[in-house]
Write a protein that holds these residues in place. Structure first.
Motif, PDB file in Angstrom:
ATOM      1  N   PRO A  76      54.081  20.604  47.610  1.00 55.90           N
ATOM      2  CA  PRO A  76      55.076  21.646  47.922  1.00 55.90           C
ATOM      3  C   PRO A  76      55.373  22.542  46.722  1.00 55.90           C
ATOM      4  O   PRO A  76      55.401  22.081  45.585  1.00 55.90           O
ATOM      5  N   GLU A  77      55.628  23.808  47.027  1.00 58.58           N
ATOM      6  CA  GLU A  77      55.834  24.779  45.957  1.00 58.58           C
ATOM      7  C   GLU A  77      57.076  25.628  46.181  1.00 58.58           C
ATOM      8  O   GLU A  77      57.615  26.207  45.257  1.00 58.58           O
ATOM      9  N   GLY A  78      57.555  25.720  47.424  1.00 58.04           N
ATOM     10  CA  GLY A  78      58.651  26.632  47.752  1.00 58.04           C
ATOM     11  C   GLY A  78      60.001  26.116  47.325  1.00 58.04           C
ATOM     12  O   GLY A  78      60.126  24.999  46.832  1.00 58.04           O
ATOM     13  N   GLY A  79      60.996  26.950  47.550  1.00 63.95           N
ATOM     14  CA  GLY A  79      62.349  26.515  47.232  1.00 63.95           C
ATOM     15  C   GLY A  79      63.325  27.642  47.039  1.00 63.95           C
ATOM     16  O   GLY A  79      64.510  27.496  47.271  1.00 63.95           O
ATOM     17  N   SER A  80      62.814  28.787  46.626  1.00 59.72           N
ATOM     18  CA  SER A  80      63.746  29.825  46.218  1.00 59.72           C
ATOM     19  C   SER A  80      63.805  30.999  47.184  1.00 59.72           C
ATOM     20  O   SER A  80      64.831  31.643  47.301  1.00 59.72           O
TER      21      SER A  80
ATOM     22  N   GLY B  34      67.775  30.515  45.550  1.00 62.05           N
ATOM     23  CA  GLY B  34      67.388  30.728  46.944  1.00 62.05           C
ATOM     24  C   GLY B  34      67.943  29.619  47.808  1.00 62.05           C
ATOM     25  O   GLY B  34      69.035  29.096  47.552  1.00 62.05           O
ATOM     26  N   LEU B  36      67.017  26.466  48.234  1.00 64.17           N
ATOM     27  CA  LEU B  36      67.218  25.189  47.534  1.00 64.17           C
ATOM     28  C   LEU B  36      68.349  25.295  46.504  1.00 64.17           C
ATOM     29  O   LEU B  36      69.161  24.378  46.373  1.00 64.17           O
ATOM     30  N   CYS B 119      64.742  24.820  41.155  1.00 66.94           N
ATOM     31  CA  CYS B 119      64.736  25.179  42.579  1.00 66.94           C
ATOM     32  C   CYS B 119      63.868  26.414  42.761  1.00 66.94           C
ATOM     33  O   CYS B 119      64.232  27.327  43.508  1.00 66.94           O
ATOM     34  N   VAL B 120      62.771  26.482  42.061  1.00 67.86           N
ATOM     35  CA  VAL B 120      61.954  27.691  42.020  1.00 67.86           C
ATOM     36  C   VAL B 120      60.889  27.664  43.116  1.00 67.86           C
ATOM     37  O   VAL B 120      60.707  26.655  43.797  1.00 67.86           O
ATOM     38  N   ARG B 126      57.597  26.565  37.248  1.00 68.86           N
ATOM     39  CA  ARG B 126      57.663  25.095  37.104  1.00 68.86           C
ATOM     40  C   ARG B 126      57.039  24.642  35.790  1.00 68.86           C
ATOM     41  O   ARG B 126      57.577  23.795  35.083  1.00 68.86           O
ATOM     42  N   ALA B 144      60.920  20.856  45.547  1.00 65.49           N
ATOM     43  CA  ALA B 144      60.053  21.856  46.169  1.00 65.49           C
ATOM     44  C   ALA B 144      59.929  21.542  47.653  1.00 65.49           C
ATOM     45  O   ALA B 144      60.031  20.386  48.076  1.00 65.49           O
ATOM     46  N   THR B 145      59.686  22.604  48.426  1.00 65.09           N
ATOM     47  CA  THR B 145      59.530  22.426  49.869  1.00 65.09           C
ATOM     48  C   THR B 145      58.267  23.138  50.348  1.00 65.09           C
ATOM     49  O   THR B 145      57.768  24.055  49.695  1.00 65.09           O
ATOM     50  N   TYR B 146      57.784  22.689  51.506  1.00 64.60           N
ATOM     51  CA  TYR B 146      56.587  23.281  52.122  1.00 64.60           C
ATOM     52  C   TYR B 146      56.669  22.947  53.607  1.00 64.60           C
ATOM     53  O   TYR B 146      56.342  21.834  54.013  1.00 64.60           O
ATOM     54  N   THR B 188      55.745  32.461  49.565  1.00 65.08           N
ATOM     55  CA  THR B 188      55.243  31.116  49.839  1.00 65.08           C
ATOM     56  C   THR B 188      54.506  31.133  51.168  1.00 65.08           C
ATOM     57  O   THR B 188      54.933  31.783  52.113  1.00 65.08           O
TER      58      THR B 188
END
Lengths: 81, 250
Positions: A76-80, B34, B36, B119-120, B126, B144-146, B188
């Motif tokens: 995972p890379e997203g977040g902002s 954002g 996060l 929270c980037v 990172r 991180a989220t995906y 993303t």
């Protein structure tokens, strides 16, 4: 000595059998698998059981043996945004 | 006698390992405001963290509204994300001091902080935070989220760091930065919903609470990987990569 391993795409459950050499690096396996499935742009990692495999390690150094199943997962890379 | 409810943290004081005095005094750096970042600041303030510096240079857009607690319709297009969060976080706890820093992390001095929460939305940031945090020996919690997946990794002065788990696909992804508005914007590939974001933010702040309370031994030192499709959380061992530049490699 050629080793045959299975790489599983966790996103859809698909698998691919790959012939590898003991000196082949994990990073090459990750790139090959991501390209084979034409994965979405993004970063991927490879795990064996509960261990993330280091890209710079070889198949041999990672303790991989024939018929092992490795899993390709998105990092995972997203977040902002 | 203390009136019931007089101390807003009286329930949290019953959790033995938490050191609320240390949490109140901790200087947090949150990078990214954002989805996060909103959740992380909310959880930090509710948990008793009072000194928070929030770094982000971006302006609120309409698509942020479905996942960001602190943003409002009237903010769209004009208000900086970090400013909106900073001003409204105080409505949760008047003792909270959230200081916005309208900048990119590359221009921020991280050394004045006790803990960093990342929270980037891109690998470049990172890597920057990871290497500086390790150099400064400041604990760094990366989230991180995906889509419905996410991860949390805690980087301490010893043990693996974020770069230990990276490979050529991360480098290729960094090279895919592109602009859709003339700015250096990164999109993303798969955005996340608020439920995944909330799970990851909660895990991040809980790690921060452990560290600040002197219980780093309870931290998830490796990669905590959340899969919301399956409803699973898995702790993955991350070996130290001897070629990692933060571990003496090239």
């Amino acid at each position: 000595m050629t080793l045959v391993i299975t790489v599983k795409n966790v996103a859809n459950g698909a698998t691919v059998r790959m012939e590898t050499e003991p000196e082949e690096r994990i990073g090459e396996i990750i790139e090959s698998a991501a390209e084979y499935w034409k994965k979405d742009p993004g970063a991927y990692v490879l795990k064996k059981g509960k261990t993330l495999l280091s890209a710079s390690s070889t198949i041999d150094e990672s303790g991989i043996i024939g018929n092992d199943i490795l899993e390709l997962i998105p990092d995972p890379e997203g977040g902002s945004t | 006698m203390l009136r019931a409810g007089a101390d807003r943290f009286n329930r949290m004081r019953m959790i033995e390992f938490l050191d609320l005095d240390a949490i109140h005094e901790c200087r947090c750096l949150v990078v990214g405001a954002g989805a996060l970042g909103n959740e992380v600041v909310k959880d930090l303030v509710l948990s008793g963290f009072r000194y928070i510096t929030l770094v982000d240079h971006d302006v609120i857009s309409r698509s942020n509204l479905s996942r960001c607690l602190f943003f409002r319709e009237k903010d769209v297009g004009s208000v900086k994300k970090a400013r909106a969060i900073a001003s409204r976080a105080r409505s949760i706890d008047p003792d909270a001091r959230v200081r916005p820093n309208i900048s990119r992390i590359q221009f921020v001095d991280m050394s004045d902080h006790d803990i960093i929460l990342g929270c980037v939305d891109n690998i470049d940031a990172r890597i920057h935070i990871n290497s500086h945090a390790r150099f400064l020996s400041i604990p760094y919690i990366d989230g991180a989220t995906y889509g419905l997946r996410g991860k949390v990794q805690t980087v301490l002065s010893d043990g693996p760091c974020l770069q230990c788990a990276m490979n050529r696909t991360h480098v290729k992804q960094m090279e895919r930065h592109f602009s859709c508005s003339g700015d250096d914007v990164f999109v993303t590939p798969i955005p996340s919903d608020i439920t995944t974001t909330a799970v990851i933010a909660g895990m991040m702040v809980r790690e921060a609470m452990k560290i600040v309370s002197g219980r780093s031994d309870l931290c998830s030192r490796d990669m905590c990987y959340y899969d919301g499709e399956k409803g699973t959380t898995e702790l993955l061992d991350v070996p130290v990569d001897p070629t990692c530049p933060n571990h003496g490699g090239d």
